[in-house]
Design a protein around this motif. Structure first.
Motif, PDB file in Angstrom:
ATOM      1  N   MET A 208       0.804  -1.224   0.000  1.00 55.90           N
ATOM      2  CA  MET A 208       0.000   0.000   0.000  1.00 55.90           C
ATOM      3  C   MET A 208       0.832   1.268   0.000  1.00 55.90           C
ATOM      4  O   MET A 208       0.556   2.207  -0.744  1.00 55.90           O
ATOM      5  CB  MET A 208      -0.934   0.017   1.210  1.00 55.90           C
ATOM      6  N   PHE A 209       1.849   1.323   0.853  1.00 54.50           N
ATOM      7  CA  PHE A 209       2.584   2.575   1.018  1.00 54.50           C
ATOM      8  C   PHE A 209       3.267   2.991  -0.280  1.00 54.50           C
ATOM      9  O   PHE A 209       3.980   2.215  -0.913  1.00 54.50           O
ATOM     10  CB  PHE A 209       3.625   2.456   2.133  1.00 54.50           C
ATOM     11  N   GLY A 210       3.018   4.224  -0.670  1.00 53.92           N
ATOM     12  CA  GLY A 210       3.629   4.760  -1.879  1.00 53.92           C
ATOM     13  C   GLY A 210       2.882   4.479  -3.159  1.00 53.92           C
ATOM     14  O   GLY A 210       3.207   5.044  -4.206  1.00 53.92           O
ATOM     15  N   MET A 211       1.865   3.597  -3.087  1.00 57.07           N
ATOM     16  CA  MET A 211       1.122   3.274  -4.298  1.00 57.07           C
ATOM     17  C   MET A 211       0.159   4.397  -4.653  1.00 57.07           C
ATOM     18  O   MET A 211      -0.186   5.225  -3.821  1.00 57.07           O
ATOM     19  CB  MET A 211       0.335   1.971  -4.119  1.00 57.07           C
ATOM     20  N   LYS A 212      -0.251   4.448  -5.913  1.00 56.88           N
ATOM     21  CA  LYS A 212      -1.312   5.341  -6.364  1.00 56.88           C
ATOM     22  C   LYS A 212      -2.596   4.522  -6.411  1.00 56.88           C
ATOM     23  O   LYS A 212      -2.758   3.664  -7.266  1.00 56.88           O
ATOM     24  CB  LYS A 212      -0.993   5.907  -7.750  1.00 56.88           C
ATOM     25  N   LEU A 213      -3.469   4.792  -5.461  1.00 60.79           N
ATOM     26  CA  LEU A 213      -4.716   4.048  -5.382  1.00 60.79           C
ATOM     27  C   LEU A 213      -5.715   4.656  -6.374  1.00 60.79           C
ATOM     28  O   LEU A 213      -6.060   5.827  -6.269  1.00 60.79           O
ATOM     29  CB  LEU A 213      -5.274   4.117  -3.962  1.00 60.79           C
ATOM     30  N   VAL A 214      -6.130   3.834  -7.328  1.00 59.67           N
ATOM     31  CA  VAL A 214      -7.031   4.300  -8.377  1.00 59.67           C
ATOM     32  C   VAL A 214      -8.410   3.701  -8.154  1.00 59.67           C
ATOM     33  O   VAL A 214      -8.580   2.482  -8.167  1.00 59.67           O
ATOM     34  CB  VAL A 214      -6.511   3.912  -9.778  1.00 59.67           C
ATOM     35  N   THR A 215      -9.391   4.562  -7.900  1.00 63.00           N
ATOM     36  CA  THR A 215     -10.773   4.117  -7.745  1.00 63.00           C
ATOM     37  C   THR A 215     -11.643   4.921  -8.709  1.00 63.00           C
ATOM     38  O   THR A 215     -11.162   5.825  -9.400  1.00 63.00           O
ATOM     39  CB  THR A 215     -11.287   4.325  -6.300  1.00 63.00           C
ATOM     40  N   HIS A 216     -12.939   4.613  -8.717  1.00 62.00           N
ATOM     41  CA  HIS A 216     -13.844   5.348  -9.599  1.00 62.00           C
ATOM     42  C   HIS A 216     -13.996   6.807  -9.190  1.00 62.00           C
ATOM     43  O   HIS A 216     -14.473   7.631  -9.973  1.00 62.00           O
ATOM     44  CB  HIS A 216     -15.222   4.669  -9.612  1.00 62.00           C
ATOM     45  N   GLN A 217     -13.553   7.147  -7.979  1.00 63.97           N
ATOM     46  CA  GLN A 217     -13.663   8.526  -7.513  1.00 63.97           C
ATOM     47  C   GLN A 217     -12.370   9.327  -7.670  1.00 63.97           C
ATOM     48  O   GLN A 217     -12.387  10.556  -7.578  1.00 63.97           O
ATOM     49  CB  GLN A 217     -14.102   8.560  -6.048  1.00 63.97           C
TER      50      GLN A 217
ATOM     51  N   GLU B 227      -5.517   9.166 -12.534  1.00 60.70           N
ATOM     52  CA  GLU B 227      -4.256   9.562 -11.895  1.00 60.70           C
ATOM     53  C   GLU B 227      -4.115   8.994 -10.488  1.00 60.70           C
ATOM     54  O   GLU B 227      -3.015   8.854  -9.971  1.00 60.70           O
ATOM     55  CB  GLU B 227      -4.141  11.088 -11.856  1.00 60.70           C
ATOM     56  N   GLY B 228      -5.215   8.622  -9.848  1.00 61.12           N
ATOM     57  CA  GLY B 228      -5.171   8.017  -8.521  1.00 61.12           C
ATOM     58  C   GLY B 228      -4.750   8.995  -7.429  1.00 61.12           C
ATOM     59  O   GLY B 228      -4.491  10.167  -7.678  1.00 61.12           O
ATOM     60  N   LYS B 229      -4.671   8.487  -6.206  1.00 62.78           N
ATOM     61  CA  LYS B 229      -4.218   9.269  -5.049  1.00 62.78           C
ATOM     62  C   LYS B 229      -3.159   8.479  -4.293  1.00 62.78           C
ATOM     63  O   LYS B 229      -3.282   7.268  -4.103  1.00 62.78           O
ATOM     64  CB  LYS B 229      -5.391   9.604  -4.125  1.00 62.78           C
ATOM     65  N   GLY B 230      -2.130   9.179  -3.854  1.00 65.43           N
ATOM     66  CA  GLY B 230      -1.032   8.530  -3.161  1.00 65.43           C
ATOM     67  C   GLY B 230      -1.411   8.087  -1.754  1.00 65.43           C
ATOM     68  O   GLY B 230      -2.151   8.765  -1.055  1.00 65.43           O
ATOM     69  N   VAL B 231      -0.868   6.943  -1.352  1.00 59.83           N
ATOM     70  CA  VAL B 231      -1.106   6.393  -0.011  1.00 59.83           C
ATOM     71  C   VAL B 231       0.129   6.645   0.844  1.00 59.83           C
ATOM     72  O   VAL B 231       1.208   6.118   0.554  1.00 59.83           O
ATOM     73  CB  VAL B 231      -1.414   4.881  -0.061  1.00 59.83           C
ATOM     74  N   TYR B 232      -0.025   7.445   1.891  1.00 58.48           N
ATOM     75  CA  TYR B 232       1.102   7.796   2.758  1.00 58.48           C
ATOM     76  C   TYR B 232       0.839   7.444   4.215  1.00 58.48           C
ATOM     77  O   TYR B 232       1.706   7.654   5.061  1.00 58.48           O
ATOM     78  CB  TYR B 232       1.410   9.294   2.637  1.00 58.48           C
TER      79      TYR B 232
ATOM     80  N   GLN C  43      -3.633  15.082  -0.732  1.00 55.55           N
ATOM     81  CA  GLN C  43      -4.789  14.447  -1.361  1.00 55.55           C
ATOM     82  C   GLN C  43      -5.518  15.391  -2.316  1.00 55.55           C
ATOM     83  O   GLN C  43      -6.514  15.016  -2.921  1.00 55.55           O
ATOM     84  CB  GLN C  43      -5.761  13.959  -0.290  1.00 55.55           C
ATOM     85  N   GLU C  44      -5.036  16.612  -2.456  1.00 48.43           N
ATOM     86  CA  GLU C  44      -5.718  17.607  -3.275  1.00 48.43           C
ATOM     87  C   GLU C  44      -4.967  17.844  -4.575  1.00 48.43           C
ATOM     88  O   GLU C  44      -3.758  17.590  -4.672  1.00 48.43           O
ATOM     89  CB  GLU C  44      -5.838  18.927  -2.503  1.00 48.43           C
ATOM     90  N   ASP C  45      -5.687  18.339  -5.568  1.00 49.77           N
ATOM     91  CA  ASP C  45      -5.065  18.805  -6.801  1.00 49.77           C
ATOM     92  C   ASP C  45      -4.111  19.936  -6.416  1.00 49.77           C
ATOM     93  O   ASP C  45      -4.528  20.917  -5.799  1.00 49.77           O
ATOM     94  CB  ASP C  45      -6.147  19.317  -7.754  1.00 49.77           C
ATOM     95  N   PRO C  46      -2.808  19.822  -6.756  1.00 50.87           N
ATOM     96  CA  PRO C  46      -1.857  20.853  -6.316  1.00 50.87           C
ATOM     97  C   PRO C  46      -2.215  22.245  -6.819  1.00 50.87           C
ATOM     98  O   PRO C  46      -1.943  23.242  -6.146  1.00 50.87           O
ATOM     99  CB  PRO C  46      -0.519  20.369  -6.893  1.00 50.87           C
ATOM    100  N   ARG C  47      -2.861  22.324  -7.991  1.00 51.93           N
ATOM    101  CA  ARG C  47      -3.275  23.629  -8.506  1.00 51.93           C
ATOM    102  C   ARG C  47      -4.366  24.224  -7.628  1.00 51.93           C
ATOM    103  O   ARG C  47      -4.335  25.412  -7.298  1.00 51.93           O
ATOM    104  CB  ARG C  47      -3.774  23.491  -9.949  1.00 51.93           C
ATOM    105  N   GLU C  48      -5.316  23.392  -7.238  1.00 51.70           N
ATOM    106  CA  GLU C  48      -6.407  23.878  -6.395  1.00 51.70           C
ATOM    107  C   GLU C  48      -5.893  24.252  -5.004  1.00 51.70           C
ATOM    108  O   GLU C  48      -6.379  25.201  -4.394  1.00 51.70           O
ATOM    109  CB  GLU C  48      -7.495  22.813  -6.309  1.00 51.70           C
TER     110      GLU C  48
END
Length: 399
Positions: free
Chosen positions: A76-85, A89-94, A237-242
């Motif tokens: 899990m650690f460091g992976m990009k978790l890709v779900t329907h939400q 691009e997924g979200k990083g697990v830290y 967990q956020e879009d860096p631009r936002e």
């Protein structure tokens, strides 16, 4: 603003909602140690990301030994978790949450949302817990129970009992259901939440009502009243631009198009995006620079829009009431001098001091495309983008 599951559980437990014993971990070794501290024979390891559908994506694992916990966390650690939400691009697990497993007899869906139609808090519940509410609505719409809370009196116990009986909860467990629902409602109203969701809310084999998962979303505009909630923000967990936009007082939402938008006012921003679509283009963002469009603020907006590498043209659309067109024009000129802008810039100004603003743009000597109306501005933005695109294709062909 979203928060993590473990944070939502901590918040809800403070309002009387029962949650399983759990602990946070930032490494596989720490996760295994947390399990030994919690005790028990089985544990659930959950990736902490701001998205649902974690189980299907490999972000939730049931483990029986320290070794299994370690191996699950290693993956899990460091992976990009890709779900329907999350999108592709997924979200990083830290971080992960280690929780003692419970024996489940029944699963229930329970949600509190702000219903814009009735302008009330609406409770949405279903006996088909463990599924996404969208799936429940599509597959088993008759199982959904809805109730509107009258704000003048708040959530009453009789409403909670009615919901519990409609869900088929046995009478002996109704007091626990009442406490859970009233706790969720108090958290929702007292902390200015926009959503509280428990999915699943489980009835265990030893007859307890426990929130096995939890999500909470809060009104960004009310966070100044709740610094303890604002501190729970996780920018990873956020879009860096936002995230950058929020830090600079700008309202920004990234999209998938290629025409950047800099607009004052949310309604005008929506109209600008619609007009770009009608003209045959795709907006790259929603960006509302707000009422105080000073030159410095406009320059910040340019830098933010240009941080999106997909942007191939920029449309500035300002209707100045509180703002002044000459301020905006100065900001555009300042931004183009300070920031390397290699895409067409289209500017439409209207309202206070529009003549002065137009003169500032004209005297700048910069390659700014001016427009008198929104439709004209959108058409020129799309035309400039297509022209640049065609030139790029011709240059590649010549090479």
């Amino acid at each position: 603003m979203d928060i993590h599951e473990y944070q939502a559980k901590e918040v809800l437990s403070g309002f009387g909602v029962t949650v399983p014993d759990g602990a946070l971990a930032y490494s596989p070794e720490q996760a295994a140690y947390r399990a030994s501290e919690l005790g028990g024979e089985r544990w659930v390891v959950k990736a902490q990301v701001h998205a649902g559908g974690r189980g299907k994506a490999g972000g939730v694992k049931v483990c029986k030994t320290d070794t299994e916990i370690y191996e699950a966390c290693e993956n899990m650690f460091g992976m990009k978790l890709v779900t329907h939400q999350t999108g592709p691009e997924g979200k990083g697990v830290y971080r992960v949450y280690v929780e003692t497993a419970v024996l489940i007899a029944n699963e229930i869906y329970l949600g509190f949302v702000l219903d814009r139609t009735t302008q009330r808090v609406m409770i949405v519940a279903s006996a088909e817990g463990g599924m996404e509410i969208e799936e429940i609505s599509a597959d088993k719409p008759d199982s959904i129970v809805r109730a509107v809370v009258e704000p003048a009196v708040g959530l009453r116990e009789f409403q909670c009992r009615q919901i519990a009986f409609k869900l088929g909860v046995e009478a002996a467990l109704v007091p626990q259901m009442v406490r859970t629902m009233k706790g969720c409602y108090r958290a929702f109203t007292e902390l200015d939440a926009t959503m509280v969701e428990i999915n699943p809310l489980v009835i265990t084999e030893d007859h307890r009502v426990i929130a096995l998962d939890a999500k909470m979303t809060f009104d960004d505009n009310a966070l100044f009243r709740h610094p303890q909630i604002a501190e729970l923000r996780d920018k990873s967990q956020e879009d860096p631009r936002e995230s950058r936009a929020a830090d600079r007082g700008l309202n920004y939402v990234g999209l998938d198009g290629n025409i950047g938008c800099i607009v004052n006012g949310a309604g005008l921003a929506m109209a600008t995006m619609d007009t770009i679509k009608l003209a045959g283009g795709e907006p790259a963002n929603f960006l509302d620079i707000g009422g105080g469009a000073t030159p410095e603020r406009v320059a910040k907006a340019f830098r933010l829009v240009l941080s999106d590498k997909k942007v191939q043209a920029i449309l500035v659309n300002i209707f100045a009431g509180i703002n002044r067109c000459d301020w905006v024009a100065e900001g555009v000129v300042q931004a183009l001098k300070e920031v390397e802008v290699d895409v067409p810039v289209i500017v439409r100004l209207a309202g206070t001091n529009v003549e002065q603003g137009q003169k500032i743009l004209a005297r700048s000597g910069l390659p700014i495309i001016r427009a008198a109306t929104l439709q004209e501005a959108a058409e020129r933005a799309v035309g400039a983008w297509k022209n640049d695109l065609a030139q790029g294709v011709n240059m590649r062909a010549a090479l």
